[in-house]
Write an enzyme that holds these catalytic residues in place. Structure first.
Site, short mmCIF file in Angstrom:
data_model
loop_
_atom_site.label_atom_id
_atom_site.label_comp_id
_atom_site.label_asym_id
_atom_site.label_seq_id
_atom_site.Cartn_x
_atom_site.Cartn_y
_atom_site.Cartn_z
N HIS A 1 0.84 -1.20 0.00
CA HIS A 1 0.00 0.00 0.00
C HIS A 1 0.87 1.24 0.00
CE1 HIS A 1 0.57 1.47 4.18
NE2 HIS A 1 0.80 0.19 4.45
N CYS A 2 0.31 2.32 -0.57
CA CYS A 2 0.97 3.63 -0.50
C CYS A 2 0.18 4.47 0.51
CB CYS A 2 0.99 4.29 -1.89
SG CYS A 2 -0.64 4.55 -2.62
N ALA A 3 0.22 5.78 0.39
CA ALA A 3 -0.41 6.64 1.38
C ALA A 3 -1.94 6.51 1.39
CB ALA A 3 -0.03 8.10 1.14
#
Length: 477
Positions: A31-33
């Site tokens: 996952h990213c932000a």
């Protein structure tokens, strides 16, 4: 309350796993932000429409070979934690997921991505240099803050301005060296050998390429195995540097496989450097110069002969390149433009193309404000465009509903026409929208014109999409 939320996240994770074809279809996840990113073995097994309806999901789209589900900052961390447990997978970084995704790409796609990866490492330095160029340009340009420049008004800062000038141009004097280093590393070779080759390209005993080209210096010519070789440096040779990075990497890999271990330490790097150098001066260098000149001349010819129409076509279609991933090659073209002409007219066009899509996604979102899913993903996507990221807007809304993409392209084209007539240019590359303001040339009030061009594209995209949305019924199921 915390327990209830955790149970909800687990339920979301379970549902998501079912909708993507089960645990066995998961190749990797991270996952990213704001987004959960999943690489699947078979994309056909997922149900994208149902994924978009999941609790907490603000939208979902397929970008390249990654399924990206938007959950928002904070929430995505909790969903990913539950997803990892339910799927029984190890914790992965974004780079791990990108590597998994790259394995599914064909040779052409991998080549495009490789070009992008080469410049990713260099762009921060280029942006810093371009920002410093913008500062010194503002300080030294007359007519911005009055009849005199800031330096003339305040002579005490002349020394500071000169210091900034030196810092701003440093990276461009060794840019080919940095490109060879980054390319060698990216293609799997020893990056130190790339540095050696870059130093050879810029060796002071070679005639400066710009001086030779202008006729100021006559290059030394030597006989090399019966070939007459001109000892000319490769200042500004970005495309040559890219090609040499691949050559050095492949030769390094070859000799490390073939040379016996007992002499490998000495023979492998020696053979790599010598053969790479021969190829540089006899084949790669001349061909690279021809290719670079052809690209630059072709672009300049199109500007001269097609004028505003050429600018409009590029700005109108540039975001279509983003959809295909082909936009990654533009970094090399921009770098070569700067090396050959000192300016980059493509960046402002890419920025207005982006803002056209931004206006379209905002117009669509406002027109369908009552639809919660559209509102959530639309606002998130709209915000990201101001920082040069258009994929959420493209894949989350504009492509999905088709007409916003078209309206955004029309808006980009109109912005491109404004860029042509106001002659907005950049002195760097790698940034658009708000970050791009830092690398806009000050000539002709460039910063003001850049803002107007982007606002124009944004407004046109917004108005066209909003008006069209009023006439079109959308099925959100």
């Amino acid at each position: 309350m915390a327990a209830n939320k955790q149970a909800t996240y687990q339920a979301v994770a379970k549902n998501l796993i079912e909708l993507i074809g089960g645990k066995e279809n998961i190749q990797g996840a991270a996952h990213c932000a704001t987004r959960l990113r999943i690489v699947l073995h078979d994309n056909d097994l997922m149900n994208l429409k149902e994924i978009e309806k999941l609790d907490y999901a603000k939208g979902a789209f397929l970008a390249g070979d990654q399924l990206q589900v938007i959950f928002g900052a904070g929430t995505v961390n909790d969903v990913y934690a539950a997803f990892r447990v339910e799927a029984g997978i190890q914790d992965m970084s974004l780079s791990d997921v990108k590597a998994q995704s790259a394995q599914k790409q064909n040779a052409f796609q991998r080549g495009i991505k490789a070009l992008s990866d080469v410049f990713v490492q260099i762009i921060p330095g280029l942006l810093a240099a371009a920002l410093l160029m913008g500062i010194t340009g503002l300080l030294g340009q007359k007519g911005i803050f009055g009849e005199q420049s800031v330096v003339e008004m305040y002579p005490a800062i002349a020394g500071l301005n000169r210091f900034i000038q030196i810092m701003s141009t440093g990276i461009f004097t060794i840019l080919p060296l940095l490109v060879v280093y980054s390319a060698t590393k990216r293609f799997g070779g020893n990056p130190v050998l790339g540095l050696v080759m870059g130093a050879i390209m810029l060796h002071p005993d070679l005639g400066n390429a710009f001086d030779v080209g202008s006729g100021k210096v006559k290059p030394e010519i030597i006989n090399l195995f019966g070939l007459k070789v001109e000892l000319v440096g490769f200042q500004g040779g970005i495309i040559i540097a890219l090609m040499m990075g691949a050559v050095v990497a492949k030769l390094d890999q070859f000799f490390n496989r073939k040379v016996p271990d007992i002499i490998k330490l000495f023979v492998a790097p020696l053979a790599t450097v010598v053969i790479s150098g021969l190829l540089l001066f006899t084949i790669v260098g001349p061909f690279g110069r021809f290719l670079a000149d052809t690209i630059t001349s072709g672009l300049m010819w199109s500007v001269t002969n097609f004028g505003a129409v050429g600018f409009m076509l590029f700005a109108g279609l540039q975001q279509v390149l983003v959809i295909t991933g082909l936009h990654h090659v533009l970094g090399a073209v921009e770098a070569q433009l700067i090396a050959n002409t000192g300016q980059n007219f493509l960046m402002p066009l890419m920025s207005v193309a982006l803002m056209g899509q931004a206006g379209a996604v905002f117009g669509f979102t406002l027109a369908h404000w009552k639809q919660e899913k559209v509102r959530q993903i639309g606002l998130s996507a709209f915000g990201s465009t101001f920082f040069g990221i258009s994929e959420p807007a493209l894949f989350g809304v504009n492509i999905k509903y088709k007409f916003p993409l078209i309206m955004g392209c029309i808006a980009g084209a109109i912005g491109g026409a404004y860029v042509y007539f106001t002659k907005v240019k950049a002195i760097g590359f790698g940034a658009t929208a708000i970050p791009g303001f830092a690398i806009v040339s000050t000539n002709g009030g460039g910063h003001l014109q850049y803002v107007i061009a982007n606002v124009l594209a944004l407004a046109v995209g917004f108005i066209l999409t909003l008006l069209y949305s009023k006439m079109k019924k959308i099925n959100f199921e």
